[in-house]
Design an enzyme around this catalytic site. Structure first.
Site, PDB file in Angstrom:
ATOM      1  N   LYS A   8      17.864 -17.986  -5.340  1.00  0.00           N
ATOM      2  CA  LYS A   8      18.417 -18.111  -3.994  1.00  0.00           C
ATOM      3  C   LYS A   8      19.896 -18.511  -3.997  1.00  0.00           C
ATOM      4  O   LYS A   8      20.638 -18.149  -3.080  1.00  0.00           O
ATOM      5  CB  LYS A   8      17.594 -19.107  -3.171  1.00  0.00           C
ATOM      6  CG  LYS A   8      16.181 -18.624  -2.877  1.00  0.00           C
ATOM      7  CD  LYS A   8      15.425 -19.615  -2.005  1.00  0.00           C
ATOM      8  CE  LYS A   8      14.009 -19.127  -1.738  1.00  0.00           C
ATOM      9  NZ  LYS A   8      13.273 -20.027  -0.822  1.00  0.00           N
ATOM     10  N   SER A  65       3.503 -11.901  -0.488  1.00  0.00           N
ATOM     11  CA  SER A  65       4.492 -11.198   0.329  1.00  0.00           C
ATOM     12  C   SER A  65       4.110  -9.760   0.631  1.00  0.00           C
ATOM     13  O   SER A  65       4.395  -9.253   1.721  1.00  0.00           O
ATOM     14  CB  SER A  65       5.861 -11.248  -0.352  1.00  0.00           C
ATOM     15  OG  SER A  65       6.382 -12.554  -0.334  1.00  0.00           O
TER      16      SER A  65
END
Length: 422
Positions: A63, A22
């Site tokens: 999440k 990322s």
């Protein structure tokens, strides 16, 4: 690329982030700072409420867990039941979004895999699974079944042997636990395509299994880049430049792919590889040196004292360790291709280049197998394996620097074509 966001504090949160690409991706998307924050489950609530970052991505296993601590959750995130982007608004509220749907849609669309009218099996029941199920249904799958870890038994799998699409929405097979598959494709004789959201390694054990059977296999890097580009919009309030996803995907693929040299002993793999690594700004790893570090004996001494078969077993351990790395230049031993089990280990993250050189120019000093065999016979016994392993063949020019240039050019051209063909 968009610029002018240098004051933003952005990042990624998750439990284990050593595998993450990322930072590389967001450096290409914008000029804001982007950090990795590994959190234990007990630290999640305090982190979210701390406002340490202005905006951040969320990955496994948070999440769903992050949602109770947010003030506003977007409709798509509510529908999916998972958040993977959080923005701390100027109004003091914490906003949750889901960009995985956009990323998975990009991955499926770019792959060319047709979902409509087919039965799909999704492995896992977390946030990524919910996203995959929603998209597959919206794309017209006739049936979408979930197999979680409790159902992953012969009895649980039996009703779904007719599945045509397999989606791995679990972290099984992800670095550093490479070469582990959540299922065997023997149990899915009707499978036509495998979609694996894992992006590191580039080819998971499940994907390699599919490739070996002639089944289409797609990894998760395109999804990762696409969802990051969508996250960029939420971070900055700006829109992506047209074509930015494909551009970033090509660059990340090139940076993360290993360039692996195979070829006869003495063909110049180590010297050429070192020049390539310096030119690309990468770490160079010589498999013989790594063998010695791992086993406390040189390859030559291992062959002399332990025999070739034992040496090959030990070499395989070294190859397994090297093959799971990303973004390296790796020179292998001359006989690595004699054992087929080494191929998937090298192929999982690598572009394999056969460096071919006139055997009349090959040295034999301190090379027991070259000394004890006719080079012509050794070459004849290995040439088919070199060609079978290799994605590319580059002929030595006799000038190391020139050969390195040719190899870099061929490598980059191959990677760009691989990305554009997706």
């Amino acid at each position: 690329m968009k610029h002018g966001y240098s004051s933003l504090r952005c990042g990624l949160i998750g439990e284990h982030l050593g595998h993450s690409f990322s930072v590389m991706i967001h450096e290409l998307l914008g000029d804001y700072s982007f950090v990795l924050r590994e959190l234990a489950p007990s630290e999640l609530e305090a982190f979210v409420k701390s406002d340490e970052l202005d905006a951040y991505c969320v990955t496994i296993p948070y999440k769903k867990a992050v949602m109770p601590f947010l003030d506003v959750i977007s409709p798509e995130a509510q529908a999916i039941g998972a958040v993977n982007v959080v923005v701390n608004g100027k109004d003091g509220k914490r906003y949750g979004y889901n960009t995985d749907y956009f990323g998975f849609d990009y991955m499926v669309s770019r792959s060319g895999v047709s979902v409509e009218g087919k039965k799909a099996v999704v492995l896992g029941n977390g946030g990524a699974s919910a996203t995959a199920c929603a998209l597959l249904r919206n794309k017209g799958a006739k049936e979408v079944a979930i197999i979680d870890k409790d159902d992953n038994t012969p009895e649980g799998i039996a009703p779904h042997r007719d599945a045509e699409i397999i989606v791995n929405a679990t972290p099984v097979g992800m670095y550093p636990r490479n070469m582990v598959s959540p299922i065997s494709l023997d149990d899915f004789p009707s499978c036509q395509a495998v979609l694996d959201i894992v992006y590191n390694p580039a080819r998971t054990a499940l994907m390699l299994d599919a490739e070996s059977r002639g089944i289409a296999a797609v990894g998760g890097l395109s999804m990762l880049v696409a969802q990051a580009a969508k996250g960029f919009e939420y971070f900055t309030g700006d829109t992506r430049e047209e074509g930015i996803i494909g551009s970033v995907l090509a660059k990340i693929t090139a940076r993360s792919s290993n360039l692996i040299l195979v070829g006869m002993p003495g063909c110049g793999k180590s010297s050429v590889g070192a020049i390539i690594a310096e030119s690309l700004g990468r770490e160079f790893l010589d498999a013989d040196d790594e063998f010695t570090k791992m086993h406390s004996i040189t390859p030559a001494d291992a062959i002399r004292t332990l025999g070739e078969e034992k040496f090959r077993e030990m070499e395989n351990e070294t190859v397994a360790s090297l093959g799971k790395l990303s973004g390296k230049v790796i020179a292998t031993g001359g006989g690595v291709v004699t054992k087929e089990r080494n191929y998937p280990l090298l192929h999982q993250n690598g572009v394999i280049v056969f460096l071919e050189r006139d055997i009349a120019l090959l040295p034999t000093n301190d090379r027991p197998l070259s000394q004890g065999n006719s080079l012509e016979k050794l070459y004849a016994s290995r040439i088919d394996a070199y060609r079978r392993f290799a994605d590319l063949t580059v002929e030595s020019t006799g000038i190391k620097e020139k050969t390195a240039e040719l190899m870099i050019s061929a490598f980059l051209e191959f990677v760009n074509k691989e990305v554009s063909d997706l």
